[in-house]
Write a protein that holds these residues in place. Structure first.
Motif, mmCIF file in Angstrom:
data_model
loop_
_atom_site.group_PDB
_atom_site.id
_atom_site.type_symbol
_atom_site.label_atom_id
_atom_site.label_comp_id
_atom_site.label_asym_id
_atom_site.label_seq_id
_atom_site.Cartn_x
_atom_site.Cartn_y
_atom_site.Cartn_z
ATOM 1 N N VAL A 657 0.866 -1.175 0.000
ATOM 2 C CA VAL A 657 0.000 0.000 0.000
ATOM 3 C C VAL A 657 0.911 1.236 0.000
ATOM 4 C CG1 VAL A 657 -1.759 1.305 1.245
ATOM 5 C CG2 VAL A 657 -1.835 -1.196 1.218
ATOM 6 N N VAL A 658 0.841 2.030 -1.058
ATOM 7 C CA VAL A 658 1.782 3.137 -1.206
ATOM 8 C C VAL A 658 1.080 4.487 -1.201
ATOM 9 C CG1 VAL A 658 3.473 1.757 -2.447
ATOM 10 C CG2 VAL A 658 1.678 2.938 -3.729
ATOM 11 N N SER A 659 -0.172 4.520 -0.745
ATOM 12 C CA SER A 659 -0.881 5.792 -0.687
ATOM 13 C C SER A 659 -1.662 5.900 0.605
ATOM 14 C CB SER A 659 -1.837 5.929 -1.888
ATOM 15 O OG SER A 659 -2.830 4.922 -1.839
ATOM 16 N N VAL A 660 -1.838 7.120 1.052
ATOM 17 C CA VAL A 660 -2.667 7.405 2.217
ATOM 18 C C VAL A 660 -3.897 8.140 1.722
ATOM 19 C CG1 VAL A 660 -2.840 8.616 4.419
ATOM 20 C CG2 VAL A 660 -0.698 7.526 3.762
ATOM 21 N N VAL A 661 -5.085 7.655 2.060
ATOM 22 C CA VAL A 661 -6.327 8.237 1.535
ATOM 23 C C VAL A 661 -7.130 8.850 2.669
ATOM 24 C CG1 VAL A 661 -6.396 6.608 -0.379
ATOM 25 C CG2 VAL A 661 -7.582 6.056 1.748
ATOM 26 N N PRO A 662 -7.953 9.827 2.376
ATOM 27 C CA PRO A 662 -8.794 10.434 3.405
ATOM 28 C C PRO A 662 -9.923 9.492 3.794
ATOM 29 C CG PRO A 662 -9.348 11.337 1.274
ATOM 30 C CD PRO A 662 -8.143 10.457 1.055
ATOM 31 N N PRO A 663 -10.451 9.608 5.017
ATOM 32 C CA PRO A 663 -11.556 8.729 5.430
ATOM 33 C C PRO A 663 -12.830 8.985 4.637
ATOM 34 C CG PRO A 663 -11.170 10.469 7.045
ATOM 35 C CD PRO A 663 -10.030 10.522 6.088
ATOM 36 N N THR A 664 -13.018 10.197 4.161
ATOM 37 C CA THR A 664 -14.173 10.534 3.338
ATOM 38 C C THR A 664 -13.823 11.715 2.453
ATOM 39 O OG1 THR A 664 -16.542 11.049 3.377
ATOM 40 C CG2 THR A 664 -15.160 12.189 4.973
ATOM 41 N N ILE A 665 -14.620 11.920 1.430
ATOM 42 C CA ILE A 665 -14.385 13.052 0.550
ATOM 43 C C ILE A 665 -15.728 13.606 0.106
ATOM 44 C CG2 ILE A 665 -14.305 11.886 -1.705
ATOM 45 C CD1 ILE A 665 -11.709 13.598 -2.185
ATOM 46 N N LEU A 666 -15.807 14.913 0.000
ATOM 47 C CA LEU A 666 -17.044 15.605 -0.353
ATOM 48 C C LEU A 666 -16.931 16.193 -1.748
ATOM 49 C CD1 LEU A 666 -17.523 17.604 2.992
ATOM 50 C CD2 LEU A 666 -18.434 15.345 2.418
ATOM 51 N N VAL A 667 -18.068 16.452 -2.340
ATOM 52 C CA VAL A 667 -18.089 17.080 -3.652
ATOM 53 C C VAL A 667 -17.607 18.525 -3.527
ATOM 54 C CG1 VAL A 667 -20.496 17.841 -3.389
ATOM 55 C CG2 VAL A 667 -19.521 17.544 -5.670
ATOM 56 N N GLU A 668 -16.849 18.983 -4.507
ATOM 57 C CA GLU A 668 -16.465 20.389 -4.535
ATOM 58 C C GLU A 668 -17.693 21.236 -4.855
ATOM 59 O OE1 GLU A 668 -11.791 20.335 -5.996
ATOM 60 O OE2 GLU A 668 -13.366 20.777 -7.447
ATOM 61 N N ARG A 669 -17.893 22.313 -4.094
ATOM 62 C CA ARG A 669 -19.036 23.190 -4.315
ATOM 63 C C ARG A 669 -18.549 24.592 -4.638
ATOM 64 N NH1 ARG A 669 -23.887 21.061 -1.601
ATOM 65 N NH2 ARG A 669 -23.333 19.136 -0.520
ATOM 66 N N ALA A 670 -19.265 25.237 -5.535
ATOM 67 C CA ALA A 670 -18.960 26.619 -5.885
ATOM 68 C C ALA A 670 -20.157 27.481 -5.534
ATOM 69 C CB ALA A 670 -18.634 26.747 -7.368
ATOM 70 N N VAL A 671 -19.944 28.465 -4.682
ATOM 71 C CA VAL A 671 -20.986 29.414 -4.297
ATOM 72 C C VAL A 671 -20.732 30.695 -5.069
ATOM 73 C CG1 VAL A 671 -22.072 30.654 -2.404
ATOM 74 C CG2 VAL A 671 -21.126 28.368 -2.017
ATOM 75 N N SER A 672 -21.726 31.119 -5.822
ATOM 76 C CA SER A 672 -21.522 32.226 -6.762
ATOM 77 C C SER A 672 -22.534 33.331 -6.532
ATOM 78 C CB SER A 672 -21.629 31.706 -8.204
ATOM 79 O OG SER A 672 -21.570 32.760 -9.130
ATOM 80 N N THR A 673 -22.044 34.558 -6.591
ATOM 81 C CA THR A 673 -22.900 35.745 -6.528
ATOM 82 C C THR A 673 -22.639 36.590 -7.761
ATOM 83 O OG1 THR A 673 -22.798 35.754 -4.110
ATOM 84 C CG2 THR A 673 -23.508 37.791 -5.192
ATOM 85 N N ASP A 674 -23.713 37.120 -8.346
ATOM 86 C CA ASP A 674 -23.585 37.938 -9.552
ATOM 87 C C ASP A 674 -24.541 39.120 -9.451
ATOM 88 O OD1 ASP A 674 -22.693 37.817 -12.699
ATOM 89 O OD2 ASP A 674 -24.727 38.608 -12.472
#
Length: 1004
Positions: A657-674
Motif C-alpha cells: 500500500v503506497v498511498s494514504v487516503v482520506p476517510p471521506t471526501i465531499l463534492v467540490e461546491r462553488a458558491v456564486s454571486t452575480d
C-alpha cells in the motif's frame, strides 16, 4: 430507471389515442423580412401560440404552417423582437421583424427551455452559429475566443486539438476542470465531434442562477448548443467549403552554425575544457532545423447539408470532411462527420424526433519531443550526408544533451490514432393540457479511441538506433447514456407570468482502457501489427476502467410581474456513485431577481434608455469530477516487490500500500454571486451589459504534503482542504447602426477582469509545488499556496549578472561564476537558498478582452475581430531546458554575457543543469498579447444573376485567422495552456499558427 420509462411510455401510449384536433385548420403561408433592410430572414421560428406546432423560415424567408383560423402565430428570431400575429382566417401573412440592439428583446436558450432575455435573472451570453461557422476553426469552441466576456480560451497548435476554456476563472486543482457541454440535451465533456457548420446557436451560462439547474456538473460553467433543425418546405441544399494554408506565426530564430559553435566554445571554456570547434566560421549558417521540419500546412474543409420538410415532418442531414496538415512534416488530421436530425408532429399536441451524429477521425502523429529537438539540435550537423545517410551529431562531438537528428526522429516515428464516436438523442414532447407540457428524452455518447505505435529496427546515427522492434497498442472506450423527463407548466394570469419546471435525470458513465505491448513484431503493412505476432515472453497486457452513475431531481420557478419584477428560483438534488453515506446527496439551490427599470412608469417620458434592467443572483453548483475512488487505498503490485523463493525457486508477486487516503471526501461546491446591469440607449443603437461576480469554491480538493517516512509514493494526501476564489468584473457593449439601405455596421467589445486566489487551507500555508517540465536542475517552477493564485510562478528574483570573480567573492553565492545570475537575498541572512524564493508571476490572466466588428455594403461584407489578454505571465523554460550543448536562440546569442560589462540582464551560456537553471525571474516573461483574431471579406452574388442559374445564394470569401500578433514574449506565442498547477510553462509546446483560406458558400 424502470419506473421512469414505464411512466413515460404509458403517457405517450395513451396520448396517441387522444384526438384533440377539433378546430378547423387552414394553411398559412408568408415571408418574414427585416423591417429596416427588407432582407429575408432565414431560420425564424414560427409557431402556433399555445401548442408545440411550429416551423422555420427557409433561405428566402418563406414559411408554411397549418393552424386553426382563429389561432395566433408567434414569430421569434435571435436578435429581433418577438411578434404575435392573429391569423383571423387569413391564408397569407407577411411579417416584418424589428431588429433589436438590446439583448433584452431576444429569446435565449436556457437550461431545459428558452426564455425572453428580459426575463433572465442570470448571466447568459449567446453567439449565433453563423458567427462560428464562418471562421476557420476546427473546433467550434476556438471560434468563441474574444467574443464573450468572462470566457477565456487557450488554443493549441496541434491539428485537430481541442482548446482549453474557462468561464470566470479556474476554481479547481484536482477536480475535473472541463466545462459541461449540453448538445441538444445530451451532456458531454468536449465537443470535438461536432462540425462547426452544424451549430445553430450557442448559449454560455456563467453564473449560478443559470447553471444550478445542471447541479454536479456545473461548477466550471455550462455551454448549451442547439444544432440546426429541418425547415418545412422544398429541400434546400447548402455547401460550405474552404481551402487554404497554415503557417507558424512569429517563428523563433535560432543561432546559426557559426554562432552555435562560438557559444559552445564559450561553454567549454567556462567549464575548464578546450574549445570544441576549431573554426566556428567554417560552419556558416548551418542547418535551420525549424525551417527543415516546419512547413506551410494545407487545410481543406467541406460541409454539405440538405434540409426540408413537410407539414408533419422536417429533416436536416449534413456531411463534413476536414483535412488538416500539421505545421510539422508528416503530421496530419482527417475528420469525417455526419449528422441527421428528424422532427415529427404526428398529431396536434405531440412532437417527437431524434438527432444522431457520427464521427471518424484519424491522424498521423508526431513524437512529443520533436519541438525540444528542433530547439536544441546543433545547426552544425547536416540533415543528411552526401551519401544520403543521416547527419550524426556524434561526428561533431556535441555530447549527449542534443545527440539527435530531428529529421531521423520524425522519419522513424510511426504512430497513428483513430477515433470513432456515435452520439445522439431521441425525444417526445406532449402537450397534456393547454399550459402543461411533458417531455422525455434519451441520449448517449459511445466512443472508441485507438492508438498504435510501432518502433522498427533501425540505425540512423550512433545514438539513434534500435535493435528490437516494439508494438504498443492502446484503446479507450466510453459508453455513456442519459435519460431525462421534465414537466413544464407555463401560464400568464393578467400581469403575472410564471413557468414551473420539474424534472429528473439518470446518467451512467462507463469507460474501459486496454494497453498492450510486444517485441519483435514484423512489419510489412498495417495488417501485420498484432500483439500475437510478437515474442511470447515480451507480450504484456493491462486494462482498467471506471463506472459511475448519477440520479438527479430538479425544479425551477420563473416569475414575472408586469414585466418589471422578476424572480427565478431552482433546486437540484444530485446523487453520484462517487460518494456514499451521508455524503451521497448534494442539494444545490439558486435564486435570482431582476428589476426591469425601463418598464416603470417614471421611465416612460425619459429618452435616454430604451431598456434598462438590474439583476442579481446567488447559487450553489458542484463539481463531481473528482478522482475515482479517492477514499479507497490502492494496493500496488510493482515488479520491485517480487520475491524469489520456494523449492524450486520461483518469482512470487508482492504488493504494498503506497498511498494514504482520506476517510471521506465531499463534492467540490462553488458558491456564486452575480450583480448585473444591462440595457440599451440611443434608440437601441448601443446595448451594454456589466457584471460583478464572486465565485468561491468550497471543499476544494487539495494535496497536502506528508512525511516521506509514512511510505507513500506521492508524498501527500488528497482531501477537501481548501477554498478558491475568483472575483472580477465583466463589461460588454455593442453599437449597431443602419446608415442607409446599402450600408450597416456593428462594433462590439468586451472586457473582463479576474482575480484568482486560494482563500483558505485547513492545514495553513502548506503549498503545492508543481511545474517541473523543462526545468533542467530538477526544481519546480509553480506553487499553489494560501493567499496566492493557483499555479503561480515561484523562484528567485534576479538582481543582475556577476561580472567578475571579485563580485562573486563575499556575495551570498560563493559558488557562482562570472556570468551567473545574481539572486536577491530576500530574507537577508547572507545565504541564497530556498527561503529566498518569491512569487514571480501569475499564469492566470488578470484581464482579457475582445473587439468584434462587421460592415455590410450592398453585396460586400467585412468582419474584423480582435482579441487579447493582459496581466499574465509565461515561464519560458526553453533557454534553460538543456543538459549539454543544446542550441540557443539568436536573441540569446546577441544579448548574452560573454565578458565583464557585456550584459547585466542575460547570463552566460552556462545555464544548463546549474543554479542558473533554477526557476527565476529571468525566465518569467509577460504573456500579454493583442492580435487580429479573424479578418474576413465576402461578396454575395446578385440575386438577379443567381435566379438565371437556379441558385439561391453564392457567397465568396477570403479569410485570415491570427494573421497579426503583437507581444513581447520571446517564444512562438504567449498563448500557453496546461493543467491548473502547470499552466503557462513553455517547454517547447506545439506553436500556434495563422490560417489563410478562400471559401465559398452555395445554396440551391
Amino acid at each position: 430507471m424502470k419506473r421512469i420509462f414505464t411512466i413515460s411510455g404509458f403517457v405517450l401510449f395513451c396520448f396517441l389515442f387522444i384526438n384533440a384536433a377539433f378546430a378547423q385548420n387552414t394553411t398559412v403561408k408568408g415571408r418574414v423580412t427585416d423591417a429596416t433592410t427588407g432582407e429575408s430572414l432565414t431560420g425564424v421560428s414560427v409557431s402556433v401560440k399555445g401548442t408545440t406546432q411550429g416551423t422555420q423560415t427557409d433561405v428566402n424567408g418563406g414559411y408554411s404552417i397549418a393552424a386553426p383560423s382563429t389561432a395566433t402565430l408567434t414569430f421569434t428570431y435571435i436578435g429581433y423582437a418577438a411578434q404575435d400575429v392573429a391569423i383571423n382566417s387569413r391564408n397569407n401573412i407577411d411579417v416584418k421583424l424589428v431588429a433589436q440592439s438590446s439583448e433584452l428583446a431576444q429569446v435565449v436558450v436556457v437550461g431545459y427551455g428558452t426564455q425572453r432575455k428580459v426575463d433572465v435573472t442570470g448571466s447568459i451570453a449567446t453567439v449565433k452559429g453563423e458567427e462560428i461557422s464562418k471562421q476557420a476553426s476546427v473546433n467550434p469552441i476556438s471560434a468563441l475566443q474574444g467574443k464573450v466576456a468572462g470566457v477565456q480560451i487557450t488554443n493549441n497548435g496541434g491539428p485537430g486539438s481541442s482548446p482549453q476554456i474557462s468561464i470566470r476563472g479556474l476554481g479547481t486543482i484536482y477536480g475535473n476542470s472541463n466545462l459541461l457541454y449540453v448538445v441538444d440535451g445530451v451532456w458531454y465533456d468536449d465537443i470535438s465531434f461536432l462540425n462547426p457548420n452544424d451549430i445553430d446557436n450557442v448559449s454560455i451560462l456563467k453564473d449560478a442562477s443559470s447553471t444550478a439547474i445542471y447541479g454536479l456538473r456545473a461548477a466550471n460553467g455550462v455551454i448549451l448548443i442547439s444544432t440546426k433543425r429541418g425547415k418545412k418546405g422544398a429541400p434546400t441544399v447548402n455547401y460550405n467549403g474552404y481551402a487554404g494554408w497554415q503557417s507558424v506565426t512569429n517563428a523563433v530564430k535560432m543561432a546559426n552554425g557559426t554562432q552555435y559553435a562560438t557559444l559552445i566554445n564559450e561553454l567549454s571554456t567556462l567549464n575548464g575544457a578546450p574549445p570544441l570547434f576549431s573554426n566556428p566560421a567554417s560552419y556558416g549558417n548551418g542547418t535551420d532545423w525549424y525551417g527543415q521540419i516546419l512547413r506551410n500546412a494545407l487545410v481543406t474543409n467541406h460541409t454539405l447539408s440538405v434540409s426540408g420538410g413537410e407539414e408533419k415532418s422536417t429533416y436536416n442531414f449534413s456531411l463534413g470532411f476536414l483535412d488538416q496538415d500539421g505545421d510539422v512534416k508528416n503530421n496530419n488530421y482527417k475528420r469525417y462527420t455526419a449528422r441527421f436530425v428528424n422532427d415529427y408532429t404526428p398529431v396536434k399536441n405531440l412532437k417527437m424526433g431524434y438527432a444522431i451524429s457520427g464521427l471518424f477521425s484519424q491522424s498521423r502523429d508526431i513524437p512529443g519531443s520533436i519541438f525540444h529537438q528542433l530547439f536544441a539540435a546543433a545547426p552544425v550537423v547536416p540533415v543528411r550526408y552526401a551519401d544520403g545517410t543521416y547527419g550524426d551529431p556524434s561526428d561533431f562531438n556535441v555530447g549527449g544533451g542534443n545527440n539527435f537528428n530531428p529529421e531521423a526522429t520524425l522519419d522513424l516515428f510511426n504512430q497513428a490514432s483513430k477515433n470513432y464516436r456515435f452520439t445522439g438523442n431521441a425525444y417526445a414532447e406532449i402537450k397534456l393540457l393547454k399550459h402543461l407540457t411533458f417531455k422525455t428524452s434519451f441520449g448517449g455518447d459511445f466512443g472508441q479511441a485507438e492508438l498504435r505505435n510501432y518502433t522498427p529496427v533501425y540505425h540512423a546515427t550512433l545514438i539513434q538506433q534500435n535493435t528490437t522492434s516494439i508494438l504498443d497498442v492502446h484503446r479507450a472506450e466510453t459508453r455513456n447514456w442519459i435519460a431525462e423527463n421534465t414537466l413544464t407548466f407555463d401560464d400568464q394570469i393578467k400581469d403575472h407570468r410564471f413557468t414551473v419546471l420539474l424534472g429528473e435525470t439518470a446518467q451512467r458513465y462507463k469507460s474501459y482502457t486496454f494497453d498492450g505491448t510486444a517485441s519483435n513484431v514484423p512489419f510489412s503493412s498495417e495488417g501485420d501489427l498484432y500483439l500475437s505476432l510478437g515474442d511470447i515472453g515480451t507480450r504484456n497486457v493491462t486494462d482498467g476502467g471506471s463506472l459511475t452513475t448519477d440520479l438527479s431531481y430538479f425544479g425551477r420557478v420563473n416569475y414575472s410581474y408586469k414585466d418589471k419584477y422578476l424572480l427565478n428560483a431552482s433546486l437540484r438534488a444530485d446523487a453520484s456513485s462517487v460518494f456514499y453515506g451521508s455524503n451521497l446527496w448534494a442539494y444545490l439551490p439558486s435564486v435570482g431577481a431582476g428589476w426591469v427599470i425601463s418598464n416603470e412608469d417614471f421611465m416612460k417620458n425619459q429618452t435616454i434608455f430604451s431598456t434598462l434592467k438590474l439583476r442579481g443572483s446567488w447559487g450553489k453548483v458542484a463539481n463531481a469530477g473528482v478522482p475515482i475512488n479517492p477514499t479507497t487505498a490502492v494496493v500496488s503490485q510493482d515488479p520491485i516487490y517480487t520475491a524469489i523463493f520456494g523449492n524450486p525457486q520461483a518469482p512470487n508477486t508482492g504488493a504494498s500500500v503506497v498511498s494514504v487516503v482520506p476517510p471521506t471526501i465531499l463534492v467540490e461546491r462553488a458558491v456564486s454571486t452575480d450583480i448585473g446591469l444591462e440595457g440599451s440607449i440611443l434608440n437601441d443603437h448601443l446595448s451594454f451589459e456589466a457584471d460583478f461576480y464572486n465565485r468561491k469554491t468550497q471543499n476544494a480538493i487539495f494535496a497536502i504534503p506528508i512525511l516521506a517516512s509514512v511510505g507513500t509514493a506521492s508524498g501527500n494526501i488528497v482531501g477537501n482542504q481548501a477554498s478558491i476564489q475568483n472575483r472580477g468584473f465583466e463589461f460588454a457593449a455593442t453599437w449597431r447602426s443602419t446608415v442607409s439601405k446599402d450600408f450597416r455596421f456593428s462594433v462590439g467589445g468586451n472586457f473582463t477582469t479576474n482575480d484568482n486566489k486560494v482563500t483558505s487551507v485547513i492545514t495553513g500555508a502548506n503549498p503545492i509545488y508543481a511545474g517541473g517540465n523543462g526545468i533542467a536542475n530538477g526544481a519546480l517552477a509553480t506553487r499553489t499556496v494560501l493567499g496566492q493564485p493557483i499555479g503561480e510562478f515561484y523562484g528567485y528574483r534576479v538582481a543582475g549578472i556577476f561580472q567578475t570573480a571579485a563580485e562573486v567573492t563575499g556575495s551570498s553565492q560563493p559558488n557562482a561564476k562570472p556570468g551567473d545570475f545574481r539572486y536577491v537575498d530576500e530574507n537577508h541572512d547572507g545565504v541564497i537558498d530556498g527561503k529566498d524564493r518569491i512569487a514571480l508571476g501569475n499564469p492566470n490572466p488578470k484581464y482579457f478582452y475582445g473587439i468584434n466588428t462587421s460592415f455590410n455594403y450592398k453585396n460586400w461584407d467585412l468582419a474584423l475581430d480582435f482579441q487579447g489578454v493582459a496581466g499574465v505571465s509565461v515561464y519560458n523554460a526553453n533557454t534553460a531546458f538543456r543538459f549539454g550543448n543544446e542550441n540557443f536562440t539568436q536573441d540569446f546569442y546577441n544579448n548574452r554575457w560573454h565578458g565583464a560589462g557585456t550584459s547585466n540582464t542575460y547570463p552566460s551560456v552556462n545555464v544548463g543543469s546549474t543554479a542558473n537553471a533554477a526557476p527565476n525571474s529571468f525566465y518569467v516573461e509577460s504573456g500579454a498579447y493583442f492580435r487580429v483574431r479573424n479578418a474576413q471579406l465576402g461578396y454575395t452574388l446578385p440575386g438577379a444573376l443567381l435566379s438565371k442559374w437556379g441558385m439561391k445564394k453564392i457567397r465568396l470569401y477570403a479569410n485570415a485567422q491570427n494573421p497579426i500578433n503583437f507581444f513581447k514574449y520571446k517564444g512562438f506565442s504567449p498563448e500557453v495552456g496546461g493543467s491548473p498547477t502547470n499552466a503557462g510553462i513553455d517547454a517547447n509546446v506545439y506553436p500556434l499558427y495563422a490560417t489563410y483560406n478562400f471559401g465559398v458558400n452555395v445554396t440551391f
